[in-house]
Scaffold this motif. Structure first.
Motif, PDB file in Angstrom:
ATOM      1  N   ASN A   1       0.810  -1.197   0.000  1.00 38.46           N
ATOM      2  CA  ASN A   1       0.000   0.000   0.000  1.00 38.46           C
ATOM      3  C   ASN A   1       0.852   1.260   0.000  1.00 38.46           C
ATOM      4  O   ASN A   1       0.542   2.232   0.679  1.00 38.46           O
ATOM      5  N   GLY A   2       1.935   1.225  -0.758  1.00 39.91           N
ATOM      6  CA  GLY A   2       2.752   2.424  -0.912  1.00 39.91           C
ATOM      7  C   GLY A   2       3.751   2.666   0.199  1.00 39.91           C
ATOM      8  O   GLY A   2       4.292   3.759   0.296  1.00 39.91           O
ATOM      9  N   VAL A   3       4.017   1.666   1.043  1.00 47.12           N
ATOM     10  CA  VAL A   3       4.996   1.869   2.113  1.00 47.12           C
ATOM     11  C   VAL A   3       6.403   1.846   1.532  1.00 47.12           C
ATOM     12  O   VAL A   3       6.761   0.930   0.794  1.00 47.12           O
ATOM     13  N   LYS A   4       7.170   2.879   1.839  1.00 44.99           N
ATOM     14  CA  LYS A   4       8.549   2.958   1.349  1.00 44.99           C
ATOM     15  C   LYS A   4       9.497   2.645   2.489  1.00 44.99           C
ATOM     16  O   LYS A   4       9.190   2.932   3.648  1.00 44.99           O
TER      17      LYS A   4
ATOM     18  N   LYS B   1       5.967   5.059   9.570  1.00 46.21           N
ATOM     19  CA  LYS B   1       5.327   3.779   9.910  1.00 46.21           C
ATOM     20  C   LYS B   1       6.157   2.939  10.872  1.00 46.21           C
ATOM     21  O   LYS B   1       5.614   2.140  11.622  1.00 46.21           O
TER      22      LYS B   1
ATOM     23  N   ASP C   1      -1.989   0.216   9.247  1.00 50.24           N
ATOM     24  CA  ASP C   1      -2.847   1.163   8.526  1.00 50.24           C
ATOM     25  C   ASP C   1      -4.135   1.331   9.306  1.00 50.24           C
ATOM     26  O   ASP C   1      -4.566   0.389   9.947  1.00 50.24           O
TER      27      ASP C   1
ATOM     28  N   VAL D   1       5.056   6.435   4.453  1.00 43.97           N
ATOM     29  CA  VAL D   1       4.197   6.588   3.271  1.00 43.97           C
ATOM     30  C   VAL D   1       4.100   8.077   2.956  1.00 43.97           C
ATOM     31  O   VAL D   1       4.243   8.911   3.851  1.00 43.97           O
TER      32      VAL D   1
ATOM     33  N   ALA E   1      -5.169   4.110   0.292  1.00 46.31           N
ATOM     34  CA  ALA E   1      -4.715   5.297  -0.417  1.00 46.31           C
ATOM     35  C   ALA E   1      -5.782   5.652  -1.438  1.00 46.31           C
ATOM     36  O   ALA E   1      -6.368   4.776  -2.058  1.00 46.31           O
TER      37      ALA E   1
ATOM     38  N   ARG F   1       1.145   6.120  -8.616  1.00 49.40           N
ATOM     39  CA  ARG F   1       2.278   5.298  -8.200  1.00 49.40           C
ATOM     40  C   ARG F   1       2.463   4.133  -9.176  1.00 49.40           C
ATOM     41  O   ARG F   1       3.553   3.808  -9.582  1.00 49.40           O
TER      42      ARG F   1
END
Ligand SMILES: *[C@@H]1O[C@H](CO)[C@@H](O)[C@H](O)[C@H]1NC(C)=O
Ligand SMILES: *[C@@H]1O[C@H](CO)[C@@H](O)[C@H](O)[C@H]1NC(C)=O
Ligand SMILES: *[C@@H]1O[C@H](CO)[C@@H](O)[C@H](O)[C@H]1NC(C)=O
Length: 466
Positions: free
Chosen positions: A32-35, A69, A154, A250, A419, A427
């Motif tokens: 879910n877009g976690v970097k 996070k 989340d 995120v 998101a 993305r």
């Protein structure tokens, strides 16, 4: 056509590379877009018995308006090897968030006062905890780092980097404080990690203040550049170490629910406000305390030392994460609500071996709490009770009883928040552009290597380098 084995390997390596790149893309999407960003602190030098308590300003940290996070860390050497606690004890590491005036040549020269971040060019952004002094960090842990979960589920995140919060003319920065003790070859490992003053042979603290006679150990005896007593004749190499820290985050979007960070300290001396006399409430957090041995602690048959604190938070909400911080000797900590319900109970895990993450005798992890969102609430002004237990079969100096809780300001509906579609789509597009580009590059590399292979075959030799 005969195909040389080295070249075949080369092509296969490229294909594996493509696969890895593609699977990390999948990971990015799935999460879910976690970097994930991995950084190394500036190095600190350690030799047997030495103490390093360094403050690194303006460190590498993810930039922009983001939701943090998780924070994970470990001590490594220059070759990237994990260093076990019985060699270098990680007393603590912590991140402090601050704003610094832009384009101002003055830099942080000292770390006394408010960690060197005092004066008109700095604004320290403290966590939401109640302590008047100290414990200002956003996050930090100690020996338990390797096996303590810090991940925030989340839809929650710690909001940082919001330009609307940063005073004009300032920019957001981060400071990292790392306190490490090299206990290779020391006479008394536990004593050194507990900063026992006799082992450090110091009589004044870091501010040149004489230590009170009843102060047996703690941070005032193991400041930067002090040295714990080493066995005679022990030789150990001086080496450069780093704190490797991994931050997951995120990009901020409006459906992330921001959480507040509260750090409670069992040593907090709380004097209540007296509004009729215009006295504000005070919280003098001592950070450390001493646990006397049960041999001198009469009436304690089980050799358990219990310290507790009653405290309240100005703003309530849903607890989404909790963890305690204790030192070796700790046997558990818990936070209770006014009605006696358990808000979170967090217990240490002790190592049993030699390898990093499992060092015998050290706390290598703390259990954490992830209550189902909405199931554990704290009301504003509710009196909480924090309990920190230590075994006092022997005396312990400089121990801690902290409790971190992350609280979402208000009750959230039970819907799972993702998101927003456009963020997600953007993305995906970015990823697929990268994917196509990488795939193209890889194809070209495969063709080139096959071509070179033919040439080399024709020239009658095989490449040795790959
Ligand atoms: C930085 O700020 C301080 C305080 O505002 C000021 O005294 C100093 O002159 C500034 N330095 C520069 C290089 O602008
Ligand atoms: C302890 O410190 C004193 C001076 O502060 C010094 O004379 C003495 O040699 C030191 N002892 C050891 C064991 O290092
Ligand atoms: C702390 O110790 C006391 C006394 O042994 C015990 O009753 C209590 O349950 C312990 N609390 C925690 C959180 O371990």
């Amino acid at each position: 056509m005969a195909y040389c084995s080295k070249c075949l390997l080369h092509s296969m390596a490229i294909l594996v590379f493509i696969t890895i790149v593609q699977s990390s893309q999948a990971y990015l999407r799935n999460e879910n877009g976690v970097k994930t960003a991995v950084f190394l602190s500036r190095k600190f030098l350690m030799e047997p018995g030495s103490v390093s308590d360094k403050y690194f300003y303006n460190i590498d940290f993810p930039r922009g308006h983001i939701g943090l996070k998780s924070f994970d860390a470990e001590v490594i050497d220059e070759a990237g090897n994990s260093i076990p606690l019985h060699e270098t004890y990680l007393h603590h590491w912590l991140f402090v968030r601050y704003y610094q005036r832009k384009h101002n040549g003055s830099d942080v020269a000292k770390y006394h006062g408010d960690l060197g971040l005092d004066g008109p060019d700095f604004v320290v952004v403290k966590n939401s905890g109640v302590c008047d002094y100290g414990l200002i960090q956003y996050f930090g842990l100690g020996s338990e780092t390797r096996r303590t979960s810090t991940y925030m589920p989340d839809p929650y995140g710690i909001e940082v980097g919001n330009l609307e919060d940063i005073p004009s003319g300032f920019e957001e920065r981060w400071m990292l404080n790392v306190h490490a003790i090299d206990s290779r070859g020391v006479e008394d490992r536990m004593g050194c990690t507990e900063c026992r003053c006799d082992l450090y042979n110091v009589t004044v603290d870091d501010y040149d203040q004489p230590l009170p006679p009843d102060y047996n150990g703690g941070l005032r005896c193991c400041y930067d550049e002090t040295r714990c007593r080493v066995r005679q004749g022990f030789l150990g190499v001086k080496r450069s170490l780093h704190l490797k820290y991994t931050v997951k985050y995120v990009d901020w979007y409006t459906s992330i629910v921001p959480v507040k960070i509260y750090i409670l300290d069992v040593t907090d001396i709380w004097t209540m406000a007296d509004e009729s006399r215009g006295i504000k409430s005070r919280h003098r957090c001592q950070i450390e305390y001493e646990v006397p041995s049960c041999a001198v602690d009469a009436g304690n048959d089980y050799c358990t030392h219990t310290k507790s604190l009653h405290v309240s938070l100005p703003i309530g909400g849903d607890v989404i994460y909790g963890v305690a911080h204790q030192h070796a000797g700790g046997i558990g900590s818990a936070l209770y609500g006014e009605d006696g319900r358990v808000i979170c109970s967090s217990n240490p895990m002790y190592g049993e071996g030699n390898e990093p993450g499992n060092e015998a005798g050290y706390i290598v992890g703390m259990s954490t709490c992830y209550p189902r969102p909405g199931s554990v609430k704290i009301s504003s002004g509710e009196t909480l009770t924090l309990v920190s237990n230590y075994s006092n079969a022997q005396r312990h100096t400089g121990v801690m009883g902290l409790f971190y809780i992350l609280v979402a300001g208000s009750s959230q509906p039970n819907t799972v928040v993702h998101a927003p579609a456009e963020v997600h789509q953007a993305r995906m597009i970015r990823l697929s552009v990268w994917g196509v580009a990488l795939f193209g590059v890889a194809i070209i590399l495969v063709v080139i290597s096959a071509f070179q292979c033919r040439i080399r075959k024709e020239e009658g030799y095989e490449a040795i380098v790959m």
